[in-house]
Every structure is written in C-alpha cells, then in structure tokens.
Design an enzyme around this catalytic site. Structure first.
Site, PDB file in Angstrom:
ATOM      1  N   GLU A 118       0.293 -17.588   9.081  1.00  0.00           N
ATOM      2  CA  GLU A 118       1.628 -17.459   8.943  1.00  0.00           C
ATOM      3  C   GLU A 118       2.197 -16.589   8.133  1.00  0.00           C
ATOM      4  O   GLU A 118       1.753 -16.430   6.844  1.00  0.00           O
ATOM      5  CB  GLU A 118       2.330 -18.781   8.608  1.00  0.00           C
ATOM      6  CG  GLU A 118       2.408 -19.861   9.892  1.00  0.00           C
ATOM      7  CD  GLU A 118       2.089 -21.164   9.395  1.00  0.00           C
ATOM      8  OE1 GLU A 118       2.270 -21.645   8.221  1.00  0.00           O
ATOM      9  OE2 GLU A 118       1.902 -22.274  10.193  1.00  0.00           O
ATOM     10  N   TYR A 130      -0.990  -6.960   8.618  1.00  0.00           N
ATOM     11  CA  TYR A 130      -1.494  -7.615   9.731  1.00  0.00           C
ATOM     12  C   TYR A 130      -1.366  -6.842  10.932  1.00  0.00           C
ATOM     13  O   TYR A 130      -2.520  -6.836  11.697  1.00  0.00           O
ATOM     14  CB  TYR A 130      -0.788  -9.111   9.659  1.00  0.00           C
ATOM     15  CG  TYR A 130      -0.961  -9.761   8.406  1.00  0.00           C
ATOM     16  CD1 TYR A 130      -1.980  -9.790   7.943  1.00  0.00           C
ATOM     17  CD2 TYR A 130       0.128 -10.627   8.026  1.00  0.00           C
ATOM     18  CE1 TYR A 130      -2.050 -10.596   6.549  1.00  0.00           C
ATOM     19  CE2 TYR A 130       0.225 -11.486   7.208  1.00  0.00           C
ATOM     20  CZ  TYR A 130      -0.931 -11.347   6.175  1.00  0.00           C
ATOM     21  OH  TYR A 130      -1.083 -12.223   4.913  1.00  0.00           O
TER      22      TYR A 130
HETATM   23  C1  LIG Z   1       0.600  -7.924   1.633  1.00  0.00           C
HETATM   24  C2  LIG Z   1      -0.183  -7.469   0.324  1.00  0.00           C
HETATM   25  C3  LIG Z   1      -1.321  -8.179   0.228  1.00  0.00           C
HETATM   26  C4  LIG Z   1      -0.662  -6.120   0.616  1.00  0.00           C
HETATM   27  O1  LIG Z   1      -1.648  -5.644  -0.373  1.00  0.00           O
HETATM   28  P1  LIG Z   1      -1.910  -4.201  -0.521  1.00  0.00           P
HETATM   29  O2  LIG Z   1      -3.148  -4.187  -1.526  1.00  0.00           O
HETATM   30  O3  LIG Z   1      -0.534  -3.379  -1.273  1.00  0.00           O
HETATM   31  O4  LIG Z   1      -2.154  -3.479   0.682  1.00  0.00           O
HETATM   32  P2  LIG Z   1      -3.084  -1.918   1.037  1.00  0.00           P
HETATM   33  O5  LIG Z   1      -2.786  -0.920  -0.031  1.00  0.00           O
HETATM   34  O6  LIG Z   1      -4.650  -2.427   1.392  1.00  0.00           O
HETATM   35  O7  LIG Z   1      -2.159  -1.755   2.657  1.00  0.00           O
HETATM   36  C5  LIG Z   1      -2.806  -1.841   3.642  1.00  0.00           C
HETATM   37  C6  LIG Z   1      -1.663  -1.610   4.598  1.00  0.00           C
HETATM   38  O8  LIG Z   1      -0.664  -2.647   4.706  1.00  0.00           O
HETATM   39  C7  LIG Z   1       0.599  -2.229   4.986  1.00  0.00           C
HETATM   40  N1  LIG Z   1       1.379  -2.142   3.604  1.00  0.00           N
HETATM   41  C8  LIG Z   1       0.908  -2.546   2.580  1.00  0.00           C
HETATM   42  N2  LIG Z   1       2.003  -2.622   1.335  1.00  0.00           N
HETATM   43  C9  LIG Z   1       3.228  -2.183   2.233  1.00  0.00           C
HETATM   44  C10 LIG Z   1       4.440  -1.890   1.956  1.00  0.00           C
HETATM   45  N3  LIG Z   1       5.013  -2.275   0.555  1.00  0.00           N
HETATM   46  N4  LIG Z   1       5.302  -1.467   2.891  1.00  0.00           N
HETATM   47  C11 LIG Z   1       4.807  -0.987   4.048  1.00  0.00           C
HETATM   48  N5  LIG Z   1       3.482  -1.427   4.429  1.00  0.00           N
HETATM   49  C12 LIG Z   1       2.626  -1.734   3.514  1.00  0.00           C
HETATM   50  C13 LIG Z   1       0.403  -0.505   5.129  1.00  0.00           C
HETATM   51  O9  LIG Z   1       0.238  -0.537   6.581  1.00  0.00           O
HETATM   52  C14 LIG Z   1      -0.797  -0.356   4.527  1.00  0.00           C
HETATM   53  O10 LIG Z   1      -1.533   0.945   5.084  1.00  0.00           O
HETATM   54  P3  LIG Z   1      -1.401   2.344   4.514  1.00  0.00           P
HETATM   55  O11 LIG Z   1      -1.456   2.187   3.133  1.00  0.00           O
HETATM   56  O12 LIG Z   1      -2.312   3.207   5.280  1.00  0.00           O
HETATM   57  O13 LIG Z   1      -0.046   2.673   4.711  1.00  0.00           O
HETATM   58  C15 LIG Z   1       0.535  -7.417  -0.914  1.00  0.00           C
HETATM   59  O14 LIG Z   1       1.752  -6.659  -0.855  1.00  0.00           O
HETATM   60  C16 LIG Z   1       0.879  -8.722  -1.746  1.00  0.00           C
HETATM   61  O15 LIG Z   1       0.036  -9.455  -2.107  1.00  0.00           O
HETATM   62  N6  LIG Z   1       2.119  -9.266  -1.294  1.00  0.00           N
HETATM   63  C17 LIG Z   1       2.541 -10.517  -2.044  1.00  0.00           C
HETATM   64  C18 LIG Z   1       1.768 -11.653  -1.282  1.00  0.00           C
HETATM   65  C19 LIG Z   1       1.992 -11.800  -0.073  1.00  0.00           C
HETATM   66  O16 LIG Z   1       3.250 -11.585   0.754  1.00  0.00           O
HETATM   67  N7  LIG Z   1       0.935 -12.498   0.900  1.00  0.00           N
HETATM   68  C20 LIG Z   1       1.266 -12.332   2.219  1.00  0.00           C
HETATM   69  C21 LIG Z   1       1.461 -13.786   2.656  1.00  0.00           C
HETATM   70  S1  LIG Z   1       1.335 -14.090   4.441  1.00  0.00           S
END
Ligand SMILES: CC(C)(COP(=O)(O)OP(=O)(O)OC[C@H]1O[C@@H](n2cnc3c(N)ncnc32)[C@H](O)[C@@H]1OP(=O)(O)O)[C@@H](O)C(=O)NCCC(=O)NCCS
Length: 162
Positions: A118, A130
């Site tokens: 979710e 995702y």
């Molecule tokens: C969502 C989250 C886990 C992503 O972690 P991250 O380590 O920054 O992500 P990654 O560097 O591995 O990115 C992988 C892909 O995710 C997407 N992505 C990640 N951050 C993004 C952003 N700020 N905007 C757009 N796309 C994004 C992109 O497709 C990215 O691929 P790319 O780098 O080739 O463009 C992080 O933003 C987070 O912890 N957010 C707060 C907690 C949260 O929302 N958890 C999910 C609850 S359901």
C-alpha cells in the site's frame, strides 16, 4: 595547482535485518511516517516467523544506524511490504532499489506467488520505485492516510512473482 574535488563514491552493504536493529531503525521510520513505529513495535514484528527484512549500512559506519531498511511478510505464498524507508541523507543512491531487490530475491527463493503493498497516492518517489519493479495498481482506499494536511488515498499495488 589546485586539484579538482571528486566526491568519494559511497559504498553500502546489504544485511539481513535482525531484532537487534529495532531501536536503530525506529528513528529512520520517524523521518517520514505520520504514525511512526517504535523500536518495540519493530522488535515484535521481527520476532514473527513470517516477517523478514533487510538493512543497508554505509561501509565503514558499522556501528551507526542503517541508512535504510525494508520489512516484509510472507504467508501462504503471498507477501506484503510492511514498510520501507531510506534516510533522507542517503536517498537517490539506489538503496531503495537494492532493498526491494533483496526482498524479491528472497521471495523468489521461497517460491512466493505475489507481492502486495500500500502506498500513499501522493508519494511520487515510492510509486516510481514500485512501478520500476513492475508493480501495478489493483485497488484504491480513499481517505486512508490522515495527516495535518488532510486525508489522502492509498493505492494497493501488486507484483506477480510467477
Ligand atoms: C521511496 C524511497 C524508499 C526511495 O528510496 P531511494 O533510495 O531514494 O530510491 P533509489 O535511489 O533506489 O531510486 C530507485 C528508483 O525509484 C524512483 N525514485 C526514487 N526517488 C524518486 C524521486 N524523488 N522522484 C522520482 N522518482 C524517484 C526512480 O525511478 C529511481 O530510479 P532512478 O534513480 O533510476 O531514476 C525513499 O524515497 C523513502 O524512504 N521515502 C520515504 C519513506 C516512504 O515513502 N516509503 C514508502 C512507503 S510505501
């Protein structure tokens, strides 16, 4: 002559999440979630046989809190992501991807059929992550998350594993 400054590439190690990490991951969860889970809640989850997770830690920072973690549950062939978080200071270094990839590898090894999660419909970074793995939307829960800014809906997403 002045040498150019090249930032050092950060190096991270992936580890299995243990009950011992519970207190360290709680502050990380608090960075972003309106209803953060306590260390005690994490440890109760990690005590369950169906729950597993992974952490990423910056190499050379062994005693510090993980930079990110993911928690998942697998029961009767169906799995769900319980939560995933990467610390703000470590985002956009591929850690979210590595954590999800680790969960998927484990689920394939366990011959799981599907993975659900979710996500807040306004959480563009998570939804992008995702979708990159092939998750698709299978449902919507209106007004599911409440915050000071108001209510937002949850998307239910599914990834077929077979
Ligand atoms: C969502 C989250 C886990 C992503 O972690 P991250 O380590 O920054 O992500 P990654 O560097 O591995 O990115 C992988 C892909 O995710 C997407 N992505 C990640 N951050 C993004 C952003 N700020 N905007 C757009 N796309 C994004 C992109 O497709 C990215 O691929 P790319 O780098 O080739 O463009 C992080 O933003 C987070 O912890 N957010 C707060 C907690 C949260 O929302 N958890 C999910 C609850 S359901």
């Amino acid at each position: 002559m002045k040498l150019p400054f090249w930032p050092l590439k950060r190096d991270y190690a992936l580890e299995l999440l243990t009950i011992g990490d519970s207190a360290a991951i709680a502050p990380l969860h608090r960075e972003d979630f309106v209803r953060p889970w306590s260390g005690e809640e994490f440890s109760q989850l990690l005590e369950q046989d169906t729950v597993f997770g992974f952490a990423v830690r910056e190499v050379g920072h062994g005693t510090e809190a993980p930079a990110g973690f993911v928690l998942a549950r697998l029961a009767a062939g169906e799995a769900e992501i319980l939560t995933i978080a990467v610390s703000r200071a470590h985002r956009r270094h591929g850690l979210g991807w590595r954590l999800m990839d680790a969960v998927l590898r484990e689920l394939h090894a366990q011959r799981a059929e599907a993975l659900f999660l979710e996500v807040d419909e306004t959480n563009a970074p998570a939804i992008a992550l995702y979708r990159k793995f092939g998750f698709h939307e299978v449902g919507k829960r209106p007004n599911y998350y409440q915050s000071a800014q108001g209510a937002t809906g949850a998307l239910v997403m599914r990834l077929d594993l077979r």
